[in-house]
Motif scaffolding. Structure first.
Motif, PDB file in Angstrom:
ATOM      1  N   GLY A 222      53.912 -12.093  95.350  1.00  0.00           N
ATOM      2  CA  GLY A 222      52.481 -12.361  95.455  1.00  0.00           C
ATOM      3  C   GLY A 222      52.188 -13.725  96.039  1.00  0.00           C
ATOM      4  N   GLY A 223      52.924 -14.740  95.587  1.00  0.00           N
ATOM      5  CA  GLY A 223      52.732 -16.083  96.124  1.00  0.00           C
ATOM      6  C   GLY A 223      53.085 -16.165  97.598  1.00  0.00           C
ATOM      7  N   SER A 224      54.142 -15.459  97.998  1.00  0.00           N
ATOM      8  CA  SER A 224      54.536 -15.435  99.405  1.00  0.00           C
ATOM      9  C   SER A 224      53.451 -14.801 100.262  1.00  0.00           C
ATOM     10  N   MET A 225      52.887 -13.681  99.773  1.00  0.00           N
ATOM     11  CA  MET A 225      51.832 -13.004 100.534  1.00  0.00           C
ATOM     12  C   MET A 225      50.579 -13.867 100.594  1.00  0.00           C
ATOM     13  N   LEU A 226      50.254 -14.531  99.492  1.00  0.00           N
ATOM     14  CA  LEU A 226      49.073 -15.387  99.465  1.00  0.00           C
ATOM     15  C   LEU A 226      49.198 -16.515 100.485  1.00  0.00           C
ATOM     16  N   TYR A 227      50.406 -17.057 100.601  1.00  0.00           N
ATOM     17  CA  TYR A 227      50.656 -18.125 101.577  1.00  0.00           C
ATOM     18  C   TYR A 227      50.433 -17.620 102.996  1.00  0.00           C
ATOM     19  N   VAL A 228      50.963 -16.441 103.308  1.00  0.00           N
ATOM     20  CA  VAL A 228      50.820 -15.877 104.650  1.00  0.00           C
ATOM     21  C   VAL A 228      49.351 -15.643 104.990  1.00  0.00           C
ATOM     22  N   VAL A 229      48.604 -15.082 104.037  1.00  0.00           N
ATOM     23  CA  VAL A 229      47.180 -14.799 104.280  1.00  0.00           C
ATOM     24  C   VAL A 229      46.414 -16.085 104.544  1.00  0.00           C
ATOM     25  N   SER A 230      46.670 -17.114 103.727  1.00  0.00           N
ATOM     26  CA  SER A 230      45.916 -18.365 103.844  1.00  0.00           C
ATOM     27  C   SER A 230      46.348 -19.197 105.044  1.00  0.00           C
ATOM     28  N   ASP A 231      47.653 -19.224 105.302  1.00  0.00           N
ATOM     29  CA  ASP A 231      48.178 -20.106 106.344  1.00  0.00           C
ATOM     30  C   ASP A 231      48.064 -19.506 107.734  1.00  0.00           C
ATOM     31  N   GLU A 232      48.118 -18.172 107.843  1.00  0.00           N
ATOM     32  CA  GLU A 232      48.171 -17.559 109.168  1.00  0.00           C
ATOM     33  C   GLU A 232      47.025 -16.587 109.446  1.00  0.00           C
ATOM     34  N   MET A 233      46.843 -15.596 108.557  1.00  0.00           N
ATOM     35  CA  MET A 233      45.959 -14.487 108.910  1.00  0.00           C
ATOM     36  C   MET A 233      44.491 -14.890 108.958  1.00  0.00           C
ATOM     37  N   ILE A 234      44.014 -15.553 107.911  1.00  0.00           N
ATOM     38  CA  ILE A 234      42.606 -15.965 107.904  1.00  0.00           C
ATOM     39  C   ILE A 234      42.319 -16.997 108.996  1.00  0.00           C
ATOM     40  N   PRO A 235      43.152 -18.047 109.156  1.00  0.00           N
ATOM     41  CA  PRO A 235      42.865 -18.990 110.244  1.00  0.00           C
ATOM     42  C   PRO A 235      42.860 -18.335 111.624  1.00  0.00           C
ATOM     43  N   GLU A 236      43.809 -17.431 111.892  1.00  0.00           N
ATOM     44  CA  GLU A 236      43.866 -16.818 113.219  1.00  0.00           C
ATOM     45  C   GLU A 236      42.693 -15.865 113.448  1.00  0.00           C
ATOM     46  N   SER A 237      42.276 -15.152 112.403  1.00  0.00           N
ATOM     47  CA  SER A 237      41.161 -14.222 112.580  1.00  0.00           C
ATOM     48  C   SER A 237      39.815 -14.944 112.662  1.00  0.00           C
ATOM     49  N   HIS A 238      39.766 -16.202 112.209  1.00  0.00           N
ATOM     50  CA  HIS A 238      38.518 -16.967 112.229  1.00  0.00           C
ATOM     51  C   HIS A 238      38.515 -18.049 113.314  1.00  0.00           C
ATOM     52  N   ARG A 239      39.518 -18.035 114.171  1.00  0.00           N
ATOM     53  CA  ARG A 239      39.640 -19.116 115.153  1.00  0.00           C
ATOM     54  C   ARG A 239      38.604 -19.004 116.279  1.00  0.00           C
ATOM     55  N   GLN A 240      38.212 -17.783 116.603  1.00  0.00           N
ATOM     56  CA  GLN A 240      37.240 -17.567 117.675  1.00  0.00           C
ATOM     57  C   GLN A 240      35.826 -17.479 117.079  1.00  0.00           C
ATOM     58  N   GLU A 241      34.902 -16.908 117.853  1.00  0.00           N
ATOM     59  CA  GLU A 241      33.506 -16.873 117.408  1.00  0.00           C
ATOM     60  C   GLU A 241      33.168 -15.659 116.566  1.00  0.00           C
ATOM     61  N   PHE A 242      34.184 -14.897 116.144  1.00  0.00           N
ATOM     62  CA  PHE A 242      33.926 -13.662 115.411  1.00  0.00           C
ATOM     63  C   PHE A 242      34.349 -13.779 113.943  1.00  0.00           C
ATOM     64  N   ALA A 243      34.112 -14.944 113.366  1.00  0.00           N
ATOM     65  CA  ALA A 243      34.517 -15.181 111.985  1.00  0.00           C
ATOM     66  C   ALA A 243      33.789 -14.249 111.019  1.00  0.00           C
ATOM     67  N   ARG A 244      32.501 -13.990 111.270  1.00  0.00           N
ATOM     68  CA  ARG A 244      31.752 -13.116 110.365  1.00  0.00           C
ATOM     69  C   ARG A 244      32.291 -11.693 110.399  1.00  0.00           C
ATOM     70  N   GLU A 245      32.621 -11.216 111.598  1.00  0.00           N
ATOM     71  CA  GLU A 245      33.186  -9.876 111.711  1.00  0.00           C
ATOM     72  C   GLU A 245      34.540  -9.802 111.016  1.00  0.00           C
ATOM     73  N   ALA A 246      35.348 -10.866 111.164  1.00  0.00           N
ATOM     74  CA  ALA A 246      36.646 -10.910 110.500  1.00  0.00           C
ATOM     75  C   ALA A 246      36.480 -10.915 108.982  1.00  0.00           C
ATOM     76  N   THR A 247      35.476 -11.637 108.510  1.00  0.00           N
ATOM     77  CA  THR A 247      35.191 -11.670 107.071  1.00  0.00           C
ATOM     78  C   THR A 247      34.781 -10.289 106.570  1.00  0.00           C
ATOM     79  N   ALA A 248      33.976  -9.580 107.370  1.00  0.00           N
ATOM     80  CA  ALA A 248      33.583  -8.217 106.995  1.00  0.00           C
ATOM     81  C   ALA A 248      34.812  -7.315 106.910  1.00  0.00           C
ATOM     82  N   GLY A 249      35.736  -7.463 107.873  1.00  0.00           N
ATOM     83  CA  GLY A 249      36.973  -6.691 107.832  1.00  0.00           C
ATOM     84  C   GLY A 249      37.804  -7.029 106.607  1.00  0.00           C
TER      85      GLY A 249
END
Length: 265
Positions: A222-249
């Protein structure tokens, strides 16, 4: 928690769990053979969806069962919370050290790891990056199956398999976007799926032959997955102008995984 659904076929289910992680990633990459490209918005929504599934899997399928198993084992809610919290931090530290010392390259953030990155072909840097990303997911699947409890294993298997499909598709398209062929993109997805399948077997054998570490192993995954989500997935999905759409996903993925966990447990 009951293990009536397992018995002598546990190892077969471990192999099946490993196969689910491999096939899901590969199947997700196959549509990329026919697709020219999808919009940045769609990629961010899919990445957000995968992040939401992983967040919910971390909370409901790994951390909560780990706390319950720890409380039953140590007869103390405080000790259980301490063990689970510590194991989660160790899991996050493990991924941090892997990111720091294993050479790899992200599609947006660029190269990370030590100086050996310069000696590797760029495509293998992408393979290593995605493998580091997928390792916790495979570990979670194997740990869940190794628990010999369908209440723990079923939601993890379904949830990780579900999020691997869009993830494989996005990875293949991203590779094609940096000038790799369709064949190379699908092969990379297959290689990283194999890594995830191998991680599932590692998690299975670790918990099967040392059942006392199950609360620790679930929390570590669980800790490993939490790290991946916080360090990579959320930042990469919110890097462009579609952060709200990424949040909805992300919210859709989280709610869907929560629903699967409740109904399958």
């Amino acid at each position: 928690m009951s293990d009536s659904g397992f018995g002598t076929s546990t190892f077969v289910l471990a192999l099946a769990g490993s196969a689910v992680t491999i096939l899901s990633t590969s199947l997700g990459a196959l549509p990329a053979l026919a697709a020219r490209d999808i919009s940045r918005r769609s990629k961010d929504v899919l990445m957000g969806f995968s992040a939401g599934v992983m967040l919910a899997a971390t909370a409901f399928s790994l951390v909560v069962p780990a706390i319950e198993l720890g409380e039953a084992r140590y007869l103390s809610r405080f000790t259980s919370a301490l063990v689970v919290g510590g194991s989660m931090l160790v899991g996050g530290l493990f991924l941090h050290l892997c990111n720091r010392f294993i050479p790899h390259e992200h599609f947006i953030k660029g190269q990370e790891g030590n100086a050996e990155a310069a000696n590797l072909k760029r495509i293998w840097l992408f393979v290593l990056a995605i493998a580091l990303h997928n390792f916790p997911e495979g570990l979670a699947v194997g740990t869940g199956v190794g628990s010999r409890s369908m209440e723990i294993a079923a939601p993890i298997l379904v949830g990780i398999g579900l999020q691997d499909v869009p993830e494989g598709f996005v990875v293949a398209l991203a590779l094609m976007g940096v000038a790799y062929s369709r064949k190379q993109a699908v092969l990379v997805a297959l290689y990283t799926g194999l890594v995830e399948g191998a991680a599932a077997l590692v998690g299975f054998f670790a918990t099967s032959f040392a059942s006392g570490i199950l609360p620790w192993a679930l929390a570590f995954a669980g800790g490993s997955m939490l790290y991946v989500v916080s360090d990579e997935m959320i930042p990469e999905s919110h890097r462009q102008e579609f952060a709200r759409e990424a949040t909805a996903g992300l919210m859709l993925g989280f709610v869907l995984m929560m629903f699967l966990d409740v109904t399958l447990s």
